[in-house]
Design an enzyme around this catalytic site. Structure first.
Site, PDB file in Angstrom:
ATOM      1  N   GLU A 146      -1.369  -7.467   5.758  1.00 21.18           N
ATOM      2  CA  GLU A 146      -0.151  -8.242   5.958  1.00 21.18           C
ATOM      3  C   GLU A 146       0.904  -7.403   6.666  1.00 21.18           C
ATOM      4  OE1 GLU A 146       3.414 -10.314   3.280  1.00 21.18           O
ATOM      5  OE2 GLU A 146       1.661  -9.460   2.313  1.00 21.18           O
ATOM      6  N   ILE A 171       1.244   5.616  -1.296  1.00 22.54           N
ATOM      7  CA  ILE A 171       0.897   6.876  -1.949  1.00 22.54           C
ATOM      8  C   ILE A 171       2.221   7.592  -2.213  1.00 22.54           C
ATOM      9  CG2 ILE A 171      -0.280   9.095  -1.733  1.00 22.54           C
ATOM     10  CD1 ILE A 171      -2.224   6.782  -1.900  1.00 22.54           C
ATOM     11  N   PHE A 194       0.868  -1.180   0.000  1.00 26.74           N
ATOM     12  CA  PHE A 194       0.000   0.000   0.000  1.00 26.74           C
ATOM     13  C   PHE A 194       0.901   1.224   0.000  1.00 26.74           C
ATOM     14  CE2 PHE A 194      -2.577   3.349   1.734  1.00 26.74           C
ATOM     15  CZ  PHE A 194      -3.892   3.038   1.450  1.00 26.74           C
ATOM     16  N   GLN A 224       1.296  12.749  -0.580  1.00 24.58           N
ATOM     17  CA  GLN A 224       1.135  12.348   0.814  1.00 24.58           C
ATOM     18  C   GLN A 224       0.685  13.512   1.688  1.00 24.58           C
ATOM     19  OE1 GLN A 224       4.812  10.483   2.041  1.00 24.58           O
ATOM     20  NE2 GLN A 224       4.600   8.800   0.585  1.00 24.58           N
ATOM     21  N   GLY A 230      -4.700  13.152   2.643  1.00 27.10           N
ATOM     22  CA  GLY A 230      -5.885  12.324   2.799  1.00 27.10           C
ATOM     23  C   GLY A 230      -6.089  11.285   1.723  1.00 27.10           C
ATOM     24  N   HIS A 231      -5.149  11.166   0.777  1.00 29.58           N
ATOM     25  CA  HIS A 231      -5.339  10.203  -0.305  1.00 29.58           C
ATOM     26  C   HIS A 231      -5.151   8.765   0.172  1.00 29.58           C
ATOM     27  CE1 HIS A 231      -5.774  13.402  -3.175  1.00 29.58           C
ATOM     28  NE2 HIS A 231      -4.590  13.895  -2.866  1.00 29.58           N
ATOM     29  N   GLY A 232      -4.301   8.549   1.175  1.00 30.78           N
ATOM     30  CA  GLY A 232      -4.161   7.208   1.732  1.00 30.78           C
ATOM     31  C   GLY A 232      -5.465   6.732   2.342  1.00 30.78           C
ATOM     32  N   SER A 233      -6.127   7.612   3.089  1.00 34.63           N
ATOM     33  CA  SER A 233      -7.428   7.265   3.672  1.00 34.63           C
ATOM     34  C   SER A 233      -8.458   6.989   2.584  1.00 34.63           C
ATOM     35  CB  SER A 233      -7.921   8.407   4.572  1.00 34.63           C
ATOM     36  OG  SER A 233      -7.136   8.497   5.744  1.00 34.63           O
TER      37      SER A 233
END
Length: 435
Positions: free
Chosen positions: A285, A252, A250, A257, A260-263
């Site tokens: 994982e 970004i 996972f 970064q 809020g793009h990870g959320s």
């Protein structure tokens, strides 16, 4: 004190992380549509040890500069290695281009003008692979402002300064995606500690890719796509006829970064899981601490926004008329709930918890429940405090059973209490970012 004179070896040694410069290159008309604060070129990797070795050093050059550029949408690559001086070729002098070329697909550009022509072509012709599963919008004026930027879903799509973001789901069978992934996967080595390439021979991998979709100011009817980040997903069999979907990688990219793009990408994955009857649960994982926090924050927000869950869990006072938000006192503080007001107790009703865990498909559901109970529990209610402590310790005991059983009774009790206090402190830290 005089600065020590570098040794001969040091004079010819370069930090690989500093030497390698990465860029997401846009066509001129797309660059003209950016705000001054938006910078997508000239950022550096976090790690280069998978490429240049554990020390992340390159030997044999002075003033070494490595430019690795990507077309911002298609990720077609351009590689250029420059230096002021180079030692005569030998077994100790690193072959920079030869080393990097082992980790990127063949056919990369070395002629910058031809690369820029390809960028222009791909800007108008590249489209995401797979099926769109999620989207959100953002005002261009809020981009790259920093942490906790709210993701708006109500901006007008007709506004030229509205930027769309779209998430697409693909597999190895998606036409064209395998080649795209070969250009994309290098970012895993550069930004995920311990990251490695996945095997194309494993047929069951799934992928979700996040793109920025941008209108050109000069031609508002023209939209172009730009890579933001992605995640790899792997399904495992779950009795009797479903799968558990595991987030494996996972990321970004740095220019996107803290916005809020990870959320948003995590939410897209979770919504995909909820909408897929064949998937029983979403797991992760070996998550890094930062990702674990991101997951906890988003899962907590989702639970708090679920009006039915909050009402059943804490009673009618736990929700308000504006979408399941936490009840507030006149001073704005979260209202504590009396013990027994809902299924959360404490102790929480196990059958009720299992029903919601199965329905919401969240791994680590019991931890989230413990956080919510802690937030709502009356600190003066001794019975509730004791019941909560026992509930958490019971889970910790089961989880750490093999280790605890190696200790004598007194040490076991002490270790369990220490772990409980540490867990509660971490719960308060996470809750502080959510409520």
């Amino acid at each position: 004190m005089a600065t020590p004179t570098p040794t001969a070896a040091q004079q010819w040694t370069t930090d690989a992380n500093e030497a390698l410069s990465l860029s997401l290159v846009r066509a001129p008309d797309d660059k003209a549509s950016l705000w001054a604060r938006e910078v997508y070129e000239g950022f550096h990797p976090t790690f280069t040890y998978p490429i240049f070795g554990e020390e992340e050093k390159i030997y044999g050059y002075k003033e070494l500069s490595i430019d690795l550029k990507f077309a911002s949408g298609s990720l077609v690559q351009y590689l250029n290695v420059r230096y002021a001086e180079k030692l005569p070729s030998s077994s100790t002098v690193d072959d920079v281009e030869g080393t990097i070329s082992k980790f990127i697909p063949p056919g990369y550009y070395t002629d910058e003008q031809k690369f820029l022509e390809r960028v222009e072509h791909d800007a108008l012709n590249f489209k995401p692979f797979g099926q769109k599963i999620y989207s959100y919008t953002r005002a261009a004026t809020t981009l790259t402002k920093g942490k906790n930027v709210a993701i708006s879903q109500v901006l007008s799509p007709e506004d030229q300064e509205t930027v769309d973001f779209e998430v697409y789901h693909s597999t190895w069978h998606t036409p064209g995606f395998r080649e795209f992934h070969r250009r994309m996967q290098l970012f895993v080595l550069l930004y995920i500690e311990g990251g490695s390439y996945i095997s194309e021979a494993e047929d069951t991998w799934e992928f979700v890719v996040l793109y920025e979709k941008r209108r050109r100011r000069s031609s508002p009817d023209v939209t172009t796509y730009h890579f933001v980040g992605y995640s790899t997903l792997y399904p495992f069999y779950c009795f009797p006829e479903r799968v558990r979907l595991r987030i494996s990688q996972f990321l970004i990219l740095p220019p996107y970064q803290q916005d809020g793009h990870g959320s948003a990408l995590y939410t897209a994955i979770y919504q995909h899981v909820l909408n897929s009857p064949s998937i029983a649960e979403l797991t992760v994982e070996d998550p890094a601490e930062a990702f674990e926090d991101l997951r906890d924050r988003n899962d907590l927000k989702m639970l708090i926004a679920n009006e039915k869950f909050m009402r059943e869990g804490f009673g009618p006072e736990a929700v308000s008329s504006n979408g399941g938000k936490v009840a507030r006192t006149k001073r704005g503080k979260s209202r504590t709930m009396r013990a027994g007001a809902g299924k959360m107790g404490p102790p929480a009703e196990r059958a009720w918890l299992e029903k919601w865990r199965t329905e919401l498909k969240i791994a680590g559901f019991n931890r989230l429940v413990e956080m919510l109970i802690l937030k709502h529990m009356d600190p003066t209610d001794e019975r509730a405090q004791r019941a909560y402590r026992l509930q958490v310790k019971e889970r910790l005991y089961r989880f750490n059973y093999e280790i605890l059983m190696q200790l004598d009774k007194q040490e076991r009790q002490q270790k369990l209490e220490e772990t409980f206090q540490s867990v509660v402190a971490d719960y308060r830290r996470i809750l502080g970012h959510v409520l």
